[in-house]
Motif scaffolding. Structure first.
Motif, PDB file in Angstrom:
ATOM      1  N   GLY A   1       0.817  -1.285   0.075  1.00 44.14           N
ATOM      2  CA  GLY A   1      -0.121  -0.031  -0.119  1.00 44.14           C
ATOM      3  C   GLY A   1       0.784   1.492  -0.029  1.00 44.14           C
ATOM      4  N   TYR A   2       0.375   2.263  -0.423  1.00 46.51           N
ATOM      5  CA  TYR A   2       0.874   3.613  -0.548  1.00 46.51           C
ATOM      6  C   TYR A   2       1.352   4.090   0.618  1.00 46.51           C
ATOM      7  N   HIS A   3       0.454   4.075   1.878  1.00 44.08           N
ATOM      8  CA  HIS A   3       0.895   4.517   3.053  1.00 44.08           C
ATOM      9  C   HIS A   3       2.199   4.064   3.787  1.00 44.08           C
ATOM     10  N   SER A   4       2.587   3.012   3.283  1.00 42.67           N
ATOM     11  CA  SER A   4       3.967   2.336   3.821  1.00 42.67           C
ATOM     12  C   SER A   4       4.996   2.161   2.579  1.00 42.67           C
ATOM     13  N   ASN A   5       4.503   2.237   1.280  1.00 43.53           N
ATOM     14  CA  ASN A   5       5.572   2.204   0.250  1.00 43.53           C
ATOM     15  C   ASN A   5       6.194   3.448   0.208  1.00 43.53           C
ATOM     16  N   VAL A   6       5.559   4.603   0.471  1.00 45.01           N
ATOM     17  CA  VAL A   6       6.153   5.753   0.340  1.00 45.01           C
ATOM     18  C   VAL A   6       7.459   5.878   1.319  1.00 45.01           C
ATOM     19  N   PRO A   7       7.239   5.733   2.475  1.00 45.59           N
ATOM     20  CA  PRO A   7       8.223   6.166   3.380  1.00 45.59           C
ATOM     21  C   PRO A   7       9.346   4.923   2.994  1.00 45.59           C
ATOM     22  N   SER A   8       8.973   3.553   2.792  1.00 47.45           N
ATOM     23  CA  SER A   8       9.794   2.579   2.475  1.00 47.45           C
ATOM     24  C   SER A   8      10.818   2.947   1.290  1.00 47.45           C
ATOM     25  N   LEU A   9      10.254   3.521   0.039  1.00 48.34           N
ATOM     26  CA  LEU A   9      10.999   3.894  -1.092  1.00 48.34           C
ATOM     27  C   LEU A   9      11.985   4.842  -0.561  1.00 48.34           C
ATOM     28  N   LEU A  10      11.479   6.038   0.311  1.00 52.20           N
ATOM     29  CA  LEU A  10      12.410   7.161   0.814  1.00 52.20           C
ATOM     30  C   LEU A  10      13.734   6.628   1.568  1.00 52.20           C
ATOM     31  N   ILE A  11      13.324   5.512   2.276  1.00 49.01           N
ATOM     32  CA  ILE A  11      14.169   5.346   3.391  1.00 49.01           C
ATOM     33  C   ILE A  11      15.209   4.275   2.864  1.00 49.01           C
ATOM     34  N   ASN A  12      14.633   3.348   1.992  1.00 49.24           N
ATOM     35  CA  ASN A  12      15.573   2.177   1.446  1.00 49.24           C
ATOM     36  C   ASN A  12      16.166   2.385   0.295  1.00 49.24           C
ATOM     37  N   GLN A  13      15.535   3.244  -0.726  1.00 50.10           N
ATOM     38  CA  GLN A  13      15.887   3.275  -1.922  1.00 50.10           C
ATOM     39  C   GLN A  13      16.452   4.759  -2.668  1.00 50.10           C
ATOM     40  N   HIS A  14      15.934   5.702  -1.731  1.00 51.53           N
ATOM     41  CA  HIS A  14      16.052   7.085  -2.277  1.00 51.53           C
ATOM     42  C   HIS A  14      17.719   7.402  -1.281  1.00 51.53           C
ATOM     43  N   MET A  15      18.786   7.237  -2.279  1.00 47.64           N
ATOM     44  CA  MET A  15      19.943   7.816  -1.696  1.00 47.64           C
ATOM     45  C   MET A  15      20.213   9.054  -1.817  1.00 47.64           C
ATOM     46  N   ILE A  16      20.946   9.566  -0.835  1.00 50.42           N
ATOM     47  CA  ILE A  16      21.472  11.036  -0.883  1.00 50.42           C
ATOM     48  C   ILE A  16      22.978  10.998  -0.968  1.00 50.42           C
ATOM     49  N   ASP A  17      23.149  11.542  -2.015  1.00 43.53           N
ATOM     50  CA  ASP A  17      25.046  11.449  -2.335  1.00 43.53           C
ATOM     51  C   ASP A  17      25.216  12.844  -2.477  1.00 43.53           C
ATOM     52  N   ASP A  18      24.308  13.726  -2.519  1.00 43.42           N
ATOM     53  CA  ASP A  18      24.607  15.306  -2.845  1.00 43.42           C
ATOM     54  C   ASP A  18      23.545  16.343  -2.439  1.00 43.42           C
ATOM     55  N   GLU A  19      23.769  17.429  -2.487  1.00 45.76           N
ATOM     56  CA  GLU A  19      22.697  18.489  -2.148  1.00 45.76           C
ATOM     57  C   GLU A  19      21.422  18.227  -3.059  1.00 45.76           C
ATOM     58  N   SER A  20      21.679  17.866  -4.348  1.00 38.22           N
ATOM     59  CA  SER A  20      20.568  17.907  -5.369  1.00 38.22           C
ATOM     60  C   SER A  20      19.677  16.573  -4.879  1.00 38.22           C
ATOM     61  N   ASP A  21      20.346  15.365  -4.494  1.00 38.35           N
ATOM     62  CA  ASP A  21      19.633  14.330  -4.050  1.00 38.35           C
ATOM     63  C   ASP A  21      18.612  14.707  -2.762  1.00 38.35           C
ATOM     64  N   ALA A  22      19.245  15.517  -1.906  1.00 36.27           N
ATOM     65  CA  ALA A  22      18.565  15.918  -0.722  1.00 36.27           C
ATOM     66  C   ALA A  22      17.290  16.788  -1.078  1.00 36.27           C
ATOM     67  N   LYS A  23      17.400  17.631  -2.014  1.00 34.19           N
ATOM     68  CA  LYS A  23      16.441  18.591  -2.596  1.00 34.19           C
ATOM     69  C   LYS A  23      15.426  17.832  -3.161  1.00 34.19           C
ATOM     70  N   ALA A  24      15.682  16.714  -3.797  1.00 32.99           N
ATOM     71  CA  ALA A  24      14.820  15.742  -4.411  1.00 32.99           C
ATOM     72  C   ALA A  24      14.004  15.092  -3.277  1.00 32.99           C
TER      73      ALA A  24
END
Length: 615
Positions: free
Chosen positions: A146-169
């Motif tokens: 479901g969307y309610h859990s998939n959204v934070p799961s993607l951010l936490i587990n798959q949205h890597m932050i390697d620079d400021e632009s990634d953080a802005k994204a």
């Protein structure tokens, strides 16, 4: 259980939530077909076809920002997939166009591997187009995904932050959640109009998981919330000045309060209202054309023509066989009593469980890692090819552990930089007995899902739609097959651990019975739960969670046993045909080197191997 999402809809698409995609910005060009049949032209035809396959894959991937992120591609990194009728219509139109493009190729001029790719892609696109009629036959919010859990799961587990632009994204995605959740509610309304509403038990779990996301700073007093903790940790690891870090974290706090909190509060209010109208009939038989939908789901999941009744009867037969093997182990360890009493002993005796403490959970993860590390040292006996990507063991995050499955695997990124992950759900340690640790680690890790999925992603001779696509019976069949495989080379030396292996196989056999019972025979939730309690040593809490999973994911659970049976059957077919020429490493190479395929295609590949090996 392996969980993943791909742009080419998987065979399990009818059971899982299929992400819709926005208006296409690129199109698949219909190729020109060569006119002559010289060897050079024949190769050129295969080259053209493979280039087209890549274009089909990337056209779909480029429409899905979330899939791009899952693959480790940082494009549209600040966006979510659209969940609208227009997006679904656009995907359907693209699939029809892509199917038309396939017809331009002369299959007789393709090499064997390219011809197989053509066959598989054609079948996938045809099924996706045909299955559009079931577009609304799913639960976009439920306790499993479901969307309610998939959204934070993607951010936490798959949205890597390697620079400021990634953080802005990341911040942009936080601010994009209100619009996404508005689309979710609109789609829930469309399903409700057709009577497609999750059963009543789903709502407290989904609501609780949603509330967990907005607990902690900056939403409430106390420690940082899950999302703020994740964002802050990633940003603080950047090599930028402290002032820039502080500004990014401040922007994230604002987005959490002004966007994330109201979005989740709105969703919670919506679900609370819809809960009042939800019923307790659980199977999809209650939907309009529910029988046809379930039959289609079974066909897609198992890649066979087996009926619900045939699957049900197979399950009953397998349950009886496994019970007999368990009784032999009961005798071996000297237990006096009935099989049911032995189940109770295994279920309740404290020696079989780690304590439900931080130390106990850490010990579980450490032992699971050790089991996998030991198996790594044996891989040369079983495989010719091993994955390059690493894998790790993690506990399921607290925000979703209450409703998540017992264990699952998350694939590595396309470049291998993000490792594959075996997630163990340690929410209730009584659901994770020591005697099942070996089988569970082999299934989710090595030689199970990590071997199959990571190797598939790293294949050099197949197009991406095959590397990252899948067939549930093949994938989960492999997982269950690799629970048995270690026994054949001397593992499971402890009879209780071997009992655990049988207990997990029994669980999958019972799935054949209860999934068809719920969705075809109109079993109630309680009736299905009682069947698991009566026939397995697993805790009742696990039986409850399992049945609730099968209810919201119709047909998915039937894949494991059907796939395993076929893999063992084909292996023994090759062994008998080849005699002393049989090499289990070569058999596994045949199974793995083509990526995931339907079971009938797998049988053809094994037959071809036998023929070639015989000379």
């Amino acid at each position: 259980m392996k969980m993943k999402s791909t742009p080419i809809a998987l065979a399990v698409a009818l059971a899982l939530l299929t992400a819709c995609t926005p208006e296409p910005t690129t199109t698949s060009t219909v190729p020109e077909v060569a006119k002559t049949e010289t060897p050079a032209t024949a190769q050129s035809e295969s080259d053209k076809a493979n280039a087209y396959f890549e274009q089909v894959f990337m056209d779909q991937v480029n429409l899905s920002p979330e899939t791009l992120t899952q693959l480790g591609i940082k494009q549209k990194y600040d966006q979510w997939d659209a969940f609208t009728d227009e997006a679904a219509d656009a995907m359907l139109a693209l699939q029809k166009q892509q199917l038309a493009g396939l017809a331009a190729f002369d299959v007789s001029k393709l090499d064997a591997q390219t011809a197989l790719s053509h066959r598989l892609l054609k079948q996938q696109l045809e099924e996706e187009i045909a299955d559009d009629r079931w577009r609304l036959y799913n639960y976009p919010v439920n306790q499993m995904y479901g969307y309610h859990s998939n959204v934070p799961s993607l951010l936490i587990n798959q949205h890597m932050i390697d620079d400021e632009s990634d953080a802005k994204a990341y911040i942009a995605r936080l601010n994009g959640i209100p619009a996404l959740f508005t689309q979710v509610q609109q789609q829930l309304d469309k399903r409700a109009a057709l009577g497609i509403v999750p059963p009543k038990f789903v709502f407290p779990l989904a609501i609780s998981a949603s509330k967990n996301i907005i607990q902690g700073a900056p939403f409430t007093e106390g420690a940082d919330s899950t999302l703020l903790e994740d964002f802050s940790k990633k940003v603080n690891a950047l090599k930028i000045d402290d002032a820039a870090k502080a500004m990014l974290i401040k922007e994230a706090n604002i987005a959490l309060v002004s966007s994330v909190k109201p979005a989740y509060e709105s969703l919670i209010a919506y679900l609370t209202k819809q809960e009042q109208t939800a019923g307790t009939d659980d199977g999809v038989w209650r939907f309009k054309d529910g029988e046809a939908f379930y039959n289609t789901a079974l066909a897609r999941t198992t890649t066979t023509t087996m009926t619900a009744e045939e699957i049900h009867q197979l399950g009953l037969t397998e349950v009886a066989r496994i019970h007999s093997e368990m009784q032999a182990i009961m005798t071996q360890v000297g237990f006096k009593g009935s099989l049911q009493e032995f189940f109770t002993f295994m279920r309740d005796d404290a020696q079989f469980y780690y304590p439900d403490t931080a130390e106990g959970k850490a010990a579980y993860l450490a032992e699971a890692t050790q089991i996998i590390d030991t198996m790594k040292g044996k891989l040369d006996e079983l495989f010719l090819v091993k994955p390059k990507a690493d894998m790790i063991v993690k506990a399921v995050e607290p925000f979703r552990e209450e409703s998540a499955g017992k264990a699952f695997y998350s694939q590595p990124s396309m470049d291998g930089k993000r490792p594959g992950t075996y997630y163990a759900n340690l929410h209730n340690m009584k659901d994770m007995p020591k005697y099942q640790m070996e089988a569970l680690a082999y299934h989710e890790g090595i030689p199970g899902h990590h071997m199959q999925i990571a190797i598939s992603q790293e294949l050099e001779n197949v197009p991406k739609f095959r590397k990252f696509g899948g067939y549930t019976a093949y994938i989960e069949g492999w997982g269950l097959y690799t629970e048995l495989l270690p026994k054949e080379i001397g593992f499971y030396k402890d009879p209780y651990s071997d009992f655990g292996r049988l207990a997990m196989e029994l669980w999958r056999a019972c799935r054949l019975v209860v999934d068809t019972g719920i969705h075809a025979k109109k079993w109630t939730r309680e009736q299905a739960i009682q069947y698991l309690v009566d026939n397995t040593p697993n805790a009742k809490t696990e039986a409850v969670n399992a049945i609730e999973r099968y209810i919201v994911m119709p047909s998915q659970a039937t894949a494991y046993k059907i796939g395993m049976i076929k893999l063992v059957e084909l292996r023994e077919k090759a062994r008998q045909a080849l005699g002393e020429k049989f090499d289990i490493r070569e058999y596994h190479d045949v199974v793995l080197k083509n990526g995931a395929v339907p079971l009938d295609v797998l049988e053809q590949l094994v037959d071809d191997y036998i023929k070639a090996k015989k000379g």
